[in-house]
Design an enzyme around this catalytic site. Sequence first.
Site, PDB file in Angstrom:
ATOM      1  N   CYS A 113      40.192  -5.154  62.567  1.00 52.85           N
ATOM      2  CA  CYS A 113      39.847  -4.826  61.169  1.00 52.85           C
ATOM      3  C   CYS A 113      40.789  -3.766  60.595  1.00 52.85           C
ATOM      4  O   CYS A 113      40.754  -2.610  61.026  1.00 52.85           O
ATOM      5  CB  CYS A 113      38.392  -4.361  61.150  1.00 52.85           C
ATOM      6  SG  CYS A 113      37.868  -3.568  59.632  1.00 52.85           S
ATOM      7  N   CYS A 145      39.041  -0.820  58.978  1.00 52.47           N
ATOM      8  CA  CYS A 145      38.464   0.034  60.028  1.00 52.47           C
ATOM      9  C   CYS A 145      39.501   1.025  60.540  1.00 52.47           C
ATOM     10  O   CYS A 145      39.193   2.194  60.762  1.00 52.47           O
ATOM     11  CB  CYS A 145      37.955  -0.807  61.203  1.00 52.47           C
ATOM     12  SG  CYS A 145      36.609  -1.925  60.793  1.00 52.47           S
TER      13      CYS A 145
END
Length: 106
Positions: A32, A35
């Site tokens: 991600c 993230c």
Amino acid sequence: MKQPETVTTDSFKESVLRAEQPVLVDFWADWCGPCRKMAPVIDEIAAENDTVKVCKINVDENPQLAGLYHISSVPTLMLFRSGKPAAMTTGLHSKESVMKLIGMQS
């Protein structure tokens, strides 16, 4: 410097649900991009605050926890107070926005 605690399904009850102070949980994944951009913000909050515990849960390694809390996208930040979810937000956020979520103005 204080780092976020890595939490697994096995340590979740003790680290998050039984914590005396509020716990900010970062649900994230290796693949991600947002993230990875969020990680330095989470690290900074962990290092600077003693009033909130900061934990990270990798959703790919702990799918049971992601399912239990209906995490459908990452990053998702969830604040636990007294073992119960108190606030939640999804996506990339500024440090100021996260501090508001946990009830602390920076």
